[in-house]
Design an enzyme around this catalytic site. Sequence first.
Site, mmCIF file in Angstrom:
data_model
loop_
_atom_site.group_PDB
_atom_site.id
_atom_site.type_symbol
_atom_site.label_atom_id
_atom_site.label_comp_id
_atom_site.label_asym_id
_atom_site.label_seq_id
_atom_site.Cartn_x
_atom_site.Cartn_y
_atom_site.Cartn_z
ATOM 1 N N HIS A 25 20.429 4.103 6.761
ATOM 2 C CA HIS A 25 19.796 5.322 7.282
ATOM 3 C C HIS A 25 19.269 5.024 8.675
ATOM 4 O O HIS A 25 18.136 4.599 8.860
ATOM 5 C CB HIS A 25 18.660 5.759 6.347
ATOM 6 C CG HIS A 25 18.183 7.157 6.611
ATOM 7 N ND1 HIS A 25 18.272 8.163 5.682
ATOM 8 C CD2 HIS A 25 17.604 7.714 7.708
ATOM 9 C CE1 HIS A 25 17.766 9.278 6.187
ATOM 10 N NE2 HIS A 25 17.357 9.029 7.431
ATOM 11 N N HIS A 27 19.553 6.733 12.639
ATOM 12 C CA HIS A 27 19.988 7.856 13.475
ATOM 13 C C HIS A 27 20.357 7.380 14.871
ATOM 14 O O HIS A 27 19.570 6.686 15.520
ATOM 15 C CB HIS A 27 18.887 8.899 13.582
ATOM 16 C CG HIS A 27 18.624 9.653 12.314
ATOM 17 N ND1 HIS A 27 19.211 10.872 12.042
ATOM 18 C CD2 HIS A 27 17.843 9.362 11.238
ATOM 19 C CE1 HIS A 27 18.790 11.309 10.856
ATOM 20 N NE2 HIS A 27 17.967 10.409 10.350
ATOM 21 N N ASP A 29 20.623 9.183 17.644
ATOM 22 C CA ASP A 29 19.729 9.735 18.662
ATOM 23 C C ASP A 29 18.290 9.273 18.485
ATOM 24 O O ASP A 29 17.435 9.567 19.326
ATOM 25 C CB ASP A 29 19.795 11.269 18.682
ATOM 26 C CG ASP A 29 19.535 11.900 17.321
ATOM 27 O OD1 ASP A 29 19.523 11.174 16.312
ATOM 28 O OD2 ASP A 29 19.360 13.134 17.260
ATOM 29 N N GLU A 216 11.426 13.984 1.765
ATOM 30 C CA GLU A 216 10.701 13.417 2.900
ATOM 31 C C GLU A 216 9.598 14.386 3.326
ATOM 32 O O GLU A 216 8.420 14.080 3.249
ATOM 33 C CB GLU A 216 11.643 13.142 4.074
ATOM 34 C CG GLU A 216 10.932 12.549 5.290
ATOM 35 C CD GLU A 216 11.819 12.475 6.524
ATOM 36 O OE1 GLU A 216 11.449 11.733 7.444
ATOM 37 O OE2 GLU A 216 12.858 13.167 6.578
#
Length: 372
Positions: A25, A27, A29, A216
């Site tokens: 996990h 990202h 960006d 989350e």
Amino acid sequence: MSIASDGDIKVEGVSLRSLPKISLHDHLDGAVRPGTIVELAAEIGLELPAGDADGLGDWFTKRSRSDSLVDYLESFDYTVGVMQTAENLTRIAREFVEDLAADGVIYGEVRWAPEQHLAGGLSLDDAVEAVQQGIEDGEDAVDRSGRSIRVGQILSAMRQSDRSLEIAELALDHRESGVVGFDIAGPEDGYPASDHREAFDLLAENFFPVTVHAGEAAGLASIRSALLDGRALRLGHGVRIVSDLDVIDRDGDEVQVKFGDLARWVRDREIPLELSPSSNVHTGAIEAWGTELADHPFDLLYQLGFAVTVNVDNRTMSRTSLTRELALLVDAFGYDLDDLEAFQFNAASAAFLPIEEREELVEMIADGFRRS
């Protein structure tokens, strides 16, 4: 046990940075080097909240402590802003792979939302191909350095938009050229997986792996929708599954817990939780249990047999690395090398790869920890 300034730690005399790791996990960006942002922003006239790499890194760190996922996500305006050309996407993806390898990662999955990178005139296919070129360039550079890493793309659809079916089709079109999975990301609360059922149906019909951000910023209903509507094989974060556990008694390391049906399903089916300790603190995902990493229910989930994995979520925003996240868990919960190895085994088993390749990763992890 000693934690170095860069977040490295020695456990039983072994540097965590040197151990083989799996990143599920992460990202794209959320992992742009601050120095790269400064350089690329200057080229396009994008005004930043700080003019140098250190200052910008400090700004991201401060912003990430907002305790709000919505506020946290606003900082991505600056990273996404410099990711609108094929050249920049390729560079950032290459640097991402190099940074993973420097962190001891041997297999990683990078998630990103192609629909957010079209302002410069790129098509969705152009964007995916540019990122894939950067990944391959990075893998080649790592190979030349005498190490080895493999990275696959997870394409994220933004859950607040209406392009999920298009992104699902894009993922299927590129499944033989680097794309290994599909995700939905963005503001979770109020945007359940059921809003994107058509995309998930298409992916299921084509036996394509799915992970969904759930548990989350929203609770059990979000997790339930991820599993039932999204047919998720993994839960992005999923930390709020703890809300379906009733701790009856705790005596030292012994915990008596009553499971709800959803928590029991996730535990018994070994559905991997993509936990990101620092990020879960920063975004307020664990606010029901506390505000410090020691309050994170990671250890409770681990002790109860959930398939926990350790991730960074956004390296730049949380100013972290996978090595640092493991170091923080060791410091908070007293884990030893066997525990850390178990987390990597969980992640390897959860990777969106054929079983033969997952088994190879497990062997590489075992060999690496044994040689340590």
